[in-house]
Motif scaffolding. Sequence first.
Motif, PDB file in Angstrom:
ATOM      1  N   ALA A  19       0.833  -1.202   0.000  1.00 12.96           N
ATOM      2  CA  ALA A  19       0.000   0.000   0.000  1.00 12.96           C
ATOM      3  C   ALA A  19       0.871   1.256   0.000  1.00 12.96           C
ATOM      4  O   ALA A  19       0.578   2.240  -0.694  1.00 12.96           O
ATOM      5  N   ARG A  20       1.931   1.196   0.754  1.00 10.62           N
ATOM      6  CA  ARG A  20       2.850   2.339   0.834  1.00 10.62           C
ATOM      7  C   ARG A  20       3.523   2.587  -0.516  1.00 10.62           C
ATOM      8  O   ARG A  20       3.627   3.727  -0.979  1.00 10.62           O
ATOM      9  N   ALA A  23       0.815   3.835  -3.219  1.00 12.87           N
ATOM     10  CA  ALA A  23       0.340   5.204  -3.025  1.00 12.87           C
ATOM     11  C   ALA A  23       1.283   6.228  -3.647  1.00 12.87           C
ATOM     12  O   ALA A  23       0.841   7.285  -4.134  1.00 12.87           O
ATOM     13  N   THR A  30      -8.098  10.277 -12.887  1.00 11.05           N
ATOM     14  CA  THR A  30      -8.963   9.237 -12.332  1.00 11.05           C
ATOM     15  C   THR A  30      -9.154   8.125 -13.355  1.00 11.05           C
ATOM     16  O   THR A  30      -9.594   8.381 -14.484  1.00 11.05           O
ATOM     17  N   SER A  43      -3.805  -5.124  -0.649  1.00  9.90           N
ATOM     18  CA  SER A  43      -3.033  -3.995  -0.123  1.00  9.90           C
ATOM     19  C   SER A  43      -2.871  -2.912  -1.174  1.00  9.90           C
ATOM     20  O   SER A  43      -3.005  -1.716  -0.888  1.00  9.90           O
ATOM     21  N   ALA A  46      -6.185  -1.160  -1.712  1.00 11.13           N
ATOM     22  CA  ALA A  46      -6.550  -0.253  -0.622  1.00 11.13           C
ATOM     23  C   ALA A  46      -5.970   1.141  -0.856  1.00 11.13           C
ATOM     24  O   ALA A  46      -6.645   2.161  -0.621  1.00 11.13           O
ATOM     25  N   ALA A  47      -4.726   1.188  -1.321  1.00  7.41           N
ATOM     26  CA  ALA A  47      -4.103   2.489  -1.597  1.00  7.41           C
ATOM     27  C   ALA A  47      -4.824   3.196  -2.741  1.00  7.41           C
ATOM     28  O   ALA A  47      -5.066   4.417  -2.686  1.00  7.41           O
ATOM     29  N   GLN A  49      -7.959   2.742  -3.723  1.00  4.09           N
ATOM     30  CA  GLN A  49      -9.318   3.124  -3.328  1.00  4.09           C
ATOM     31  C   GLN A  49      -9.336   4.362  -2.438  1.00  4.09           C
ATOM     32  O   GLN A  49     -10.283   5.143  -2.478  1.00  4.09           O
ATOM     33  N   GLU A  50      -8.286   4.522  -1.655  1.00  5.48           N
ATOM     34  CA  GLU A  50      -8.211   5.730  -0.822  1.00  5.48           C
ATOM     35  C   GLU A  50      -8.131   6.976  -1.703  1.00  5.48           C
ATOM     36  O   GLU A  50      -8.709   8.011  -1.381  1.00  5.48           O
ATOM     37  N   ARG A  51      -7.426   6.883  -2.829  1.00  4.61           N
ATOM     38  CA  ARG A  51      -7.304   8.003  -3.757  1.00  4.61           C
ATOM     39  C   ARG A  51      -8.530   8.102  -4.679  1.00  4.61           C
ATOM     40  O   ARG A  51      -8.977   9.194  -5.017  1.00  4.61           O
ATOM     41  N   PRO A  53     -12.037   6.556  -4.517  1.00  7.55           N
ATOM     42  CA  PRO A  53     -13.011   5.719  -3.804  1.00  7.55           C
ATOM     43  C   PRO A  53     -14.224   5.299  -4.629  1.00  7.55           C
ATOM     44  O   PRO A  53     -14.891   4.312  -4.279  1.00  7.55           O
TER      45      PRO A  53
END
Length: 419
Positions: A19-20, A23, A30, A43, A46-47, A49-51, A53
Amino acid sequence: MRELLVASFQHALAQTHPARLTAAHLPQETPALIVSVGKAAMSMLAAAQERFPRVPFIAVPKAEEGRIWPRADGGQIIPASHPVPDEQSVVAGQKVLQAVSRLKADELLLLLVSGGGSALLCAPWGIDLPTKQALTQALLRSGADIQEVNAVRKHVSALKGGRLAAATPARILALYLSDVPGDDLSVIASGPTVPDPTTFAEALAVLDRYGLDFPQVRAHLIQGARGTLPESPKPGEALFQRVENRLIGSNQVLLEAARSFWQARGYSVVILSDRFQGEARELARFHAGLVQSIRAHAQPFRPPVVLLSGGEASVTVRGSGQGGRNQEFLAWLAFYLRQEGLWALAADSDGIDGNTPAAGAILRPDSWNQANRMGLNLKDLLHNNNAHGFFQALGDLLITGETANNLNDFRVLVVDNKG
């Protein structure tokens, strides 16, 4: 020292968490669709989706017994099998092919790729699934390296070897975490968006080299070698002008994180290589010889020194025991050093070494003597490919569970002045 060894592994994993790494490389634009495939699929997703969503997604992680997967609002999570594909792998392959084919030329596909994708995302071409399963098992047991294994897999797949890129008109940003020595993107998860330099003829040569007799597979590959089937997309083809393939994490990065850990504690550290390949037995022989030279002659390094190495060993399986390449490496290291042992750790960064629940194991300076006191015949265990049984008996297995990471093998040897 045992705690330090484990802590160095955990530190390296934390510093290189998928994830790190993901990101830091996400696009400003987009995407129209996110596809995340491999052992680090969730993992990496998740990164993203945070950006982004609200962007639809398909995630294909490794299935885990008993795991309850999160609700997939706006997307699909299709857990599949590794290292041998299953029916869910085929479902995932079909879903991804359908989804990317519907994208438009002005849209962006964000593809997140980590090791394990060759099995998790499966679209058999020219052969059926049972044959592909048997072929995969045979290749993995043959001692073939990952480049050879994937040369075959690319030519019996509608997805691998750049064919996923050919299946969509969209622009593609593909972020790759490397689990292969040398970080060849065309090998990672069999390079679904990467030009493929291998050929049908080379895939046939791999089957010949390892004596693998699969008539259905051979018939398909022979057709391709004769030119009656289309080759995988090659370097220089126009379709790759709309594709950016980017390496975002590797075994070298993992080793560098470990080096920082040991240096912060006052140790002299050497990274030997992130590209070791070959039989675990021979890799252990090399490391043992290096340890003996350091101790006897202070060459090529003066002790005490911490040696780090990575890459991916292979094991030609001849016995019926349990093991993995990292446990086998350490067991052979114990065999070659015997009573002149040392502290060492070897593990697979994904937390699963071979066909065992262990990530790897820990070798102690007295492992050889302890095994003798317990009546363990290490040579017999090794000839049965049962390194897992050896370290289990000693209480020295390293069990982490799956780490959500996948940056290949991790080896650390602490060489003192003894010997």
